[in-house]
Design a protein around this motif. Sequence first.
Motif, PDB file in Angstrom:
ATOM      1  N   ALA A   1     -54.762 -77.057  45.407  1.00  0.00           N
ATOM      2  CA  ALA A   1     -54.363 -75.976  46.063  1.00  0.00           C
ATOM      3  C   ALA A   1     -54.316 -74.923  44.730  1.00  0.00           C
ATOM      4  O   ALA A   1     -52.988 -73.453  45.206  1.00  0.00           O
ATOM      5  CB  ALA A   1     -53.332 -76.341  46.736  1.00  0.00           C
TER       6      ALA A   1
ATOM      7  N   LEU B   1     -46.053 -77.549  50.415  1.00  0.00           N
ATOM      8  CA  LEU B   1     -46.852 -77.591  49.359  1.00  0.00           C
ATOM      9  C   LEU B   1     -46.032 -78.064  48.383  1.00  0.00           C
ATOM     10  O   LEU B   1     -46.244 -78.765  47.192  1.00  0.00           O
ATOM     11  CB  LEU B   1     -48.174 -76.847  48.407  1.00  0.00           C
ATOM     12  N   GLY B   2     -45.221 -77.458  48.481  1.00  0.00           N
ATOM     13  CA  GLY B   2     -44.011 -77.781  47.502  1.00  0.00           C
ATOM     14  C   GLY B   2     -42.401 -78.047  47.114  1.00  0.00           C
ATOM     15  O   GLY B   2     -41.739 -77.367  46.543  1.00  0.00           O
TER      16      GLY B   2
ATOM     17  N   VAL C   1     -47.556 -73.929  53.495  1.00  0.00           N
ATOM     18  CA  VAL C   1     -47.381 -73.029  52.367  1.00  0.00           C
ATOM     19  C   VAL C   1     -46.122 -74.135  51.293  1.00  0.00           C
ATOM     20  O   VAL C   1     -46.511 -74.343  50.794  1.00  0.00           O
ATOM     21  CB  VAL C   1     -47.647 -71.742  52.416  1.00  0.00           C
TER      22      VAL C   1
ATOM     23  N   LEU D   1     -53.646 -71.069  46.115  1.00  0.00           N
ATOM     24  CA  LEU D   1     -52.488 -70.596  46.946  1.00  0.00           C
ATOM     25  C   LEU D   1     -51.619 -70.756  46.218  1.00  0.00           C
ATOM     26  O   LEU D   1     -50.671 -70.535  45.890  1.00  0.00           O
ATOM     27  CB  LEU D   1     -52.719 -71.740  47.848  1.00  0.00           C
ATOM     28  N   ASP D   2     -51.874 -70.269  45.162  1.00  0.00           N
ATOM     29  CA  ASP D   2     -51.361 -69.976  43.731  1.00  0.00           C
ATOM     30  C   ASP D   2     -49.987 -68.377  44.408  1.00  0.00           C
ATOM     31  O   ASP D   2     -50.947 -67.475  44.185  1.00  0.00           O
ATOM     32  CB  ASP D   2     -51.606 -69.293  42.444  1.00  0.00           C
ATOM     33  N   VAL D   3     -49.047 -68.478  44.853  1.00  0.00           N
ATOM     34  CA  VAL D   3     -48.510 -66.989  45.573  1.00  0.00           C
ATOM     35  C   VAL D   3     -48.107 -66.719  44.084  1.00  0.00           C
ATOM     36  O   VAL D   3     -47.953 -65.265  45.464  1.00  0.00           O
ATOM     37  CB  VAL D   3     -46.356 -68.074  45.953  1.00  0.00           C
TER      38      VAL D   3
ATOM     39  N   ASP E   1     -43.364 -72.350  39.591  1.00  0.00           N
ATOM     40  CA  ASP E   1     -44.205 -73.342  38.956  1.00  0.00           C
ATOM     41  C   ASP E   1     -45.866 -72.704  39.732  1.00  0.00           C
ATOM     42  O   ASP E   1     -45.295 -72.475  40.328  1.00  0.00           O
ATOM     43  CB  ASP E   1     -43.743 -73.950  39.651  1.00  0.00           C
ATOM     44  N   ASP E   2     -46.618 -73.553  38.881  1.00  0.00           N
ATOM     45  CA  ASP E   2     -47.786 -73.794  39.551  1.00  0.00           C
ATOM     46  C   ASP E   2     -48.049 -74.381  40.242  1.00  0.00           C
ATOM     47  O   ASP E   2     -47.342 -75.602  40.850  1.00  0.00           O
ATOM     48  CB  ASP E   2     -48.799 -74.608  38.330  1.00  0.00           C
ATOM     49  N   PRO E   3     -48.760 -73.566  41.113  1.00  0.00           N
ATOM     50  CA  PRO E   3     -49.794 -75.049  42.133  1.00  0.00           C
ATOM     51  C   PRO E   3     -49.884 -76.509  41.995  1.00  0.00           C
ATOM     52  O   PRO E   3     -50.519 -76.096  41.183  1.00  0.00           O
ATOM     53  CB  PRO E   3     -49.941 -73.661  43.169  1.00  0.00           C
TER      54      PRO E   3
END
Length: 297
Positions: A152, A180-181, A177, A155-157, A146-148
């Motif tokens: 953040a 965050l999700g 990290v 910090l988008d993987v 998904d979108d961060p």
Amino acid sequence: MTPAENAQLALLLEVAGTPKPGNVDRERDFPDLRFEHFLAGTVGAGPGLRAAEEGAPVGEAFERAIAGMSQQEGGNTQFGALLLLVPLVKAASANEGGDDREADEDDEDAPDRLSPEDVTRVVEATTTEDAADFFRAFDHADVYVDDPPEDAAELDVRRGSDAITAVEERGVTLYDVLALGDDADDVAAEWTGGFERTFWAADRLAELAGSAPVSAMAAQVYLELLAREPDTLVAKQHGAKTAESVRVRAQEALEGGPEVVEAFAESLVADGVNPGTTADLTAAGLFVALTRGEVSV
């Protein structure tokens, strides 16, 4: 077996279980992702799992496992499962070494019995360098995410190693990290929630021990996990309503028997609905049960 070998065995037993609605198993392939890709991915992940067993940092071992896993033609086969297994292997290996606690034969949490506290210590001790290696792992595999959060975006993987500068500037650890999700991803939630569903799956496998081949028990526990909570990969790809519908149908399949389970499995594959995160949790549960000696092959 060593912790790394148990992790590879868990991956193999998980994919061998059938029927496993919506996922590749030994009787069902996807058009571009086949059973054999999962076998090859398990072999490729071996060096990374052995690195975790030998005490390498979690991020380093994970990136190595993903780099090896991705050396087959199917793409991402076990990213989420390895994100669970690497810290579990590291924790189990520390237990085998006895760590700094005294063993007590009457204590369920003695060093030879892997516990949620053991793996929680491992994940909470991760560093910024572990986070950087986690982002590097995304350079090796195409992972659906998904979108961060809005605060953040750096910090988008999906940025892979391009995000490492932001990781270092913010000083975030790998645990940070994933936190965050953790409200939208079951694997991240395991990291921040004491691996609750992983150990539930392990306990359930222990209850079923001896009732069927381990791969069949794994398929049963997979379905039970799916019936308990909506799969977050399904929610990301198809929406929360579809994920909840799949959960309800899983419960109905459990109550309806083998023919209903088979029909459910076929329908999810036909519809392209893949509860892949539930499969990841099943693999992790298998590892814990194997490590504890509660199931064996």
